[in-house]
Design a protein around this motif. Structure first.
Motif, PDB file in Angstrom:
ATOM      1  N   ALA A 176      13.666   3.361  15.265  1.00 18.90           N
ATOM      2  CA  ALA A 176      13.457   3.618  13.830  1.00 18.90           C
ATOM      3  C   ALA A 176      12.053   3.214  13.384  1.00 18.90           C
ATOM      4  N   GLY A 177      11.343   2.428  14.239  1.00 15.58           N
ATOM      5  CA  GLY A 177       9.951   2.105  13.907  1.00 15.58           C
ATOM      6  C   GLY A 177       9.620   0.632  13.766  1.00 15.58           C
ATOM      7  N   VAL A 178      10.432  -0.235  14.376  1.00 18.70           N
ATOM      8  CA  VAL A 178      10.138  -1.678  14.330  1.00 18.70           C
ATOM      9  C   VAL A 178       9.730  -2.127  15.733  1.00 18.70           C
ATOM     10  N   GLY A 179       8.502  -2.641  15.855  1.00 27.86           N
ATOM     11  CA  GLY A 179       8.005  -3.121  17.144  1.00 27.86           C
ATOM     12  C   GLY A 179       7.810  -4.621  17.100  1.00 27.86           C
ATOM     13  N   ARG A 180       8.092  -5.300  18.214  1.00 32.40           N
ATOM     14  CA  ARG A 180       7.951  -6.763  18.233  1.00 32.40           C
ATOM     15  C   ARG A 180       7.180  -7.213  19.456  1.00 32.40           C
ATOM     16  N   LYS A 181       6.250  -8.123  19.220  1.00 30.29           N
ATOM     17  CA  LYS A 181       5.497  -8.727  20.315  1.00 30.29           C
ATOM     18  C   LYS A 181       5.844 -10.201  20.384  1.00 30.29           C
ATOM     19  N   PHE A 182       6.380 -10.606  21.523  1.00 36.85           N
ATOM     20  CA  PHE A 182       6.741 -12.017  21.699  1.00 36.85           C
ATOM     21  C   PHE A 182       5.500 -12.836  22.036  1.00 36.85           C
ATOM     22  N   GLN A 183       5.678 -14.167  22.010  1.00 36.60           N
ATOM     23  CA  GLN A 183       4.528 -15.049  22.216  1.00 36.60           C
ATOM     24  C   GLN A 183       3.921 -14.869  23.608  1.00 36.60           C
ATOM     25  N   LYS A 184       4.795 -14.810  24.634  1.00 40.73           N
ATOM     26  CA  LYS A 184       4.292 -14.679  25.999  1.00 40.73           C
ATOM     27  C   LYS A 184       4.109 -13.187  26.291  1.00 40.73           C
ATOM     28  N   PRO A 185       2.916 -12.793  26.739  1.00 44.61           N
ATOM     29  CA  PRO A 185       2.716 -11.353  26.974  1.00 44.61           C
ATOM     30  C   PRO A 185       3.620 -10.838  28.091  1.00 44.61           C
ATOM     31  N   THR A 186       4.223  -9.683  27.883  1.00 43.17           N
ATOM     32  CA  THR A 186       5.053  -9.063  28.920  1.00 43.17           C
ATOM     33  C   THR A 186       4.463  -7.692  29.220  1.00 43.17           C
ATOM     34  N   VAL A 187       3.603  -7.643  30.209  1.00 42.34           N
ATOM     35  CA  VAL A 187       3.000  -6.380  30.644  1.00 42.34           C
ATOM     36  C   VAL A 187       3.413  -6.146  32.094  1.00 42.34           C
ATOM     37  N   PHE A 188       3.241  -4.915  32.557  1.00 39.98           N
ATOM     38  CA  PHE A 188       3.583  -4.602  33.947  1.00 39.98           C
ATOM     39  C   PHE A 188       2.383  -4.974  34.821  1.00 39.98           C
ATOM     40  N   GLU A 189       2.444  -6.171  35.404  1.00 38.78           N
ATOM     41  CA  GLU A 189       1.259  -6.751  36.069  1.00 38.78           C
ATOM     42  C   GLU A 189       0.829  -5.968  37.302  1.00 38.78           C
ATOM     43  N   ALA A 190       1.779  -5.307  37.966  1.00 41.83           N
ATOM     44  CA  ALA A 190       1.445  -4.582  39.203  1.00 41.83           C
ATOM     45  C   ALA A 190       0.957  -3.159  38.927  1.00 41.83           C
ATOM     46  N   GLN A 191       0.851  -2.795  37.636  1.00 40.88           N
ATOM     47  CA  GLN A 191       0.350  -1.476  37.243  1.00 40.88           C
ATOM     48  C   GLN A 191      -1.033  -1.643  36.613  1.00 40.88           C
ATOM     49  N   THR A 192      -1.797  -0.552  36.608  1.00 42.30           N
ATOM     50  CA  THR A 192      -3.109  -0.626  35.948  1.00 42.30           C
ATOM     51  C   THR A 192      -2.922  -0.655  34.433  1.00 42.30           C
ATOM     52  N   VAL A 193      -3.987  -1.006  33.756  1.00 44.99           N
ATOM     53  CA  VAL A 193      -3.961  -1.007  32.288  1.00 44.99           C
ATOM     54  C   VAL A 193      -3.627   0.398  31.787  1.00 44.99           C
ATOM     55  N   ARG A 194      -4.247   1.404  32.412  1.00 47.98           N
ATOM     56  CA  ARG A 194      -3.973   2.806  32.010  1.00 47.98           C
ATOM     57  C   ARG A 194      -2.485   3.132  32.175  1.00 47.98           C
ATOM     58  N   GLU A 195      -1.901   2.715  33.309  1.00 48.14           N
ATOM     59  CA  GLU A 195      -0.481   3.004  33.559  1.00 48.14           C
ATOM     60  C   GLU A 195       0.416   2.273  32.556  1.00 48.14           C
ATOM     61  N   ASN A 196       0.022   1.048  32.181  1.00 48.77           N
ATOM     62  CA  ASN A 196       0.784   0.317  31.163  1.00 48.77           C
ATOM     63  C   ASN A 196       0.822   1.106  29.854  1.00 48.77           C
ATOM     64  N   PHE A 197      -0.334   1.612  29.446  1.00 40.51           N
ATOM     65  CA  PHE A 197      -0.379   2.414  28.210  1.00 40.51           C
ATOM     66  C   PHE A 197       0.470   3.680  28.367  1.00 40.51           C
ATOM     67  N   ALA A 198       0.380   4.328  29.534  1.00 39.80           N
ATOM     68  CA  ALA A 198       1.127   5.577  29.764  1.00 39.80           C
ATOM     69  C   ALA A 198       2.635   5.329  29.674  1.00 39.80           C
ATOM     70  N   LEU A 199       3.078   4.189  30.223  1.00 39.75           N
ATOM     71  CA  LEU A 199       4.505   3.857  30.185  1.00 39.75           C
ATOM     72  C   LEU A 199       4.983   3.628  28.750  1.00 39.75           C
TER      73      LEU A 199
END
Length: 246
Positions: free
Chosen positions: A81-104
């Protein structure tokens, strides 16, 4: 500016302890709001209620022009519906490139079939470039996300949230663990995001809050203690007593 989210008379108890006590809050779109208050003030529970992680015992939470109640919705429905949340500890896909993270993260059709075929489109590539620029990671796109600094991971995660095109962003203590330069850049990213979105930042760092230059809501014992500019709330005797005087 129209009201995007309105909470009224919201209360929730855990084992007899009132974590949120008759809380009323509203934010417009676009708008930046900082939430401050002592530990145990209800800041995390406040975000948990908006995102559907915690169900309140009473009150209402209304979102958008159609006055949708978020209370009957699941966490994934609220996110859609349009609510996004960012927690304190970053959760990114570390084994993927930055570009792939954005694509996902891009708001694409998301059936298993679509994910398997993950089509690279020119529009998607342009969107990734724009997001990377927005969060200052244009030169990091080919890098593995795991190699980024703590601050850069936070920016990547904010960018991934923005990729979903949320109307409301909830951001938990973005300045924690950052260098002064990273904190400054984080302020810039959030202030720019608040030109288009409603952004709620929960933060303890008063200098960071001052740089956001926005309305501040002070929570204490699960309800709103004071609201207004940072100078207004930090001069409030009750706020000094429960929060700043410690």
């Amino acid at each position: 500016m129209s009201t995007l989210l309105e909470m009224s008379g919201v209360s929730v108890s855990f084992d007899g302890f009132k974590a949120i006590n008759n809380l009323s809050f509203q934010i417009g779109e676009p708008e930046m709001r900082a939430i401050i208050g002592p530990n145990g003030a209800g800041k995390t529970t406040f975000m948990d209620i908006i995102t559907g992680k915690t169900r309140p015992d009473e009150g209402r939470v209304i979102f958008g022009e159609k006055s949708m109640s978020l209370l009957g919705m699941s966490e994934s429905q609220i996110a859609r519906a349009g609510v996004g949340r960012k927690f304190q500890k970053p959760t990114v896909f570390e084994a993927q490139t930055v570009r792939e993270n954005f694509a996902l993260a891009l708001k694409n059709p998301r059936s298993p079939f679509d994910v398997l075929l993950h089509r690279k489109t020119p529009a998607g590539a342009d969107r990734i470039e724009a997001l990377a620029e927005q969060v200052g990671l244009s030169d990091q796109l080919p890098r593995m996300a795991g190699e980024l600094s703590h601050g850069q991971k936070q920016w990547l995660e904010i960018g991934m949230l923005l990729a979903q095109d949320p109307r409301l962003l909830l951001v938990d203590e973005p300045a924690a663990g950052m260098t002064p330069a990273e904190r400054e850049k984080t302020t810039d990213i959030l202030v720019a995001a608040a030109q288009k979105h409603a952004v709620v930042v929960v933060e303890h760092d008063m200098e960071f809050v001052r740089r956001l230059n926005c309305k501040v809501t002070v929570l204490n014992e699960g309800s709103v203690l004071a609201e207004g500019s940072l100078d207004h709330v930090t001069n409030n005797p009750d706020v000094i007593d429960v929060y700043l005087g410690r």
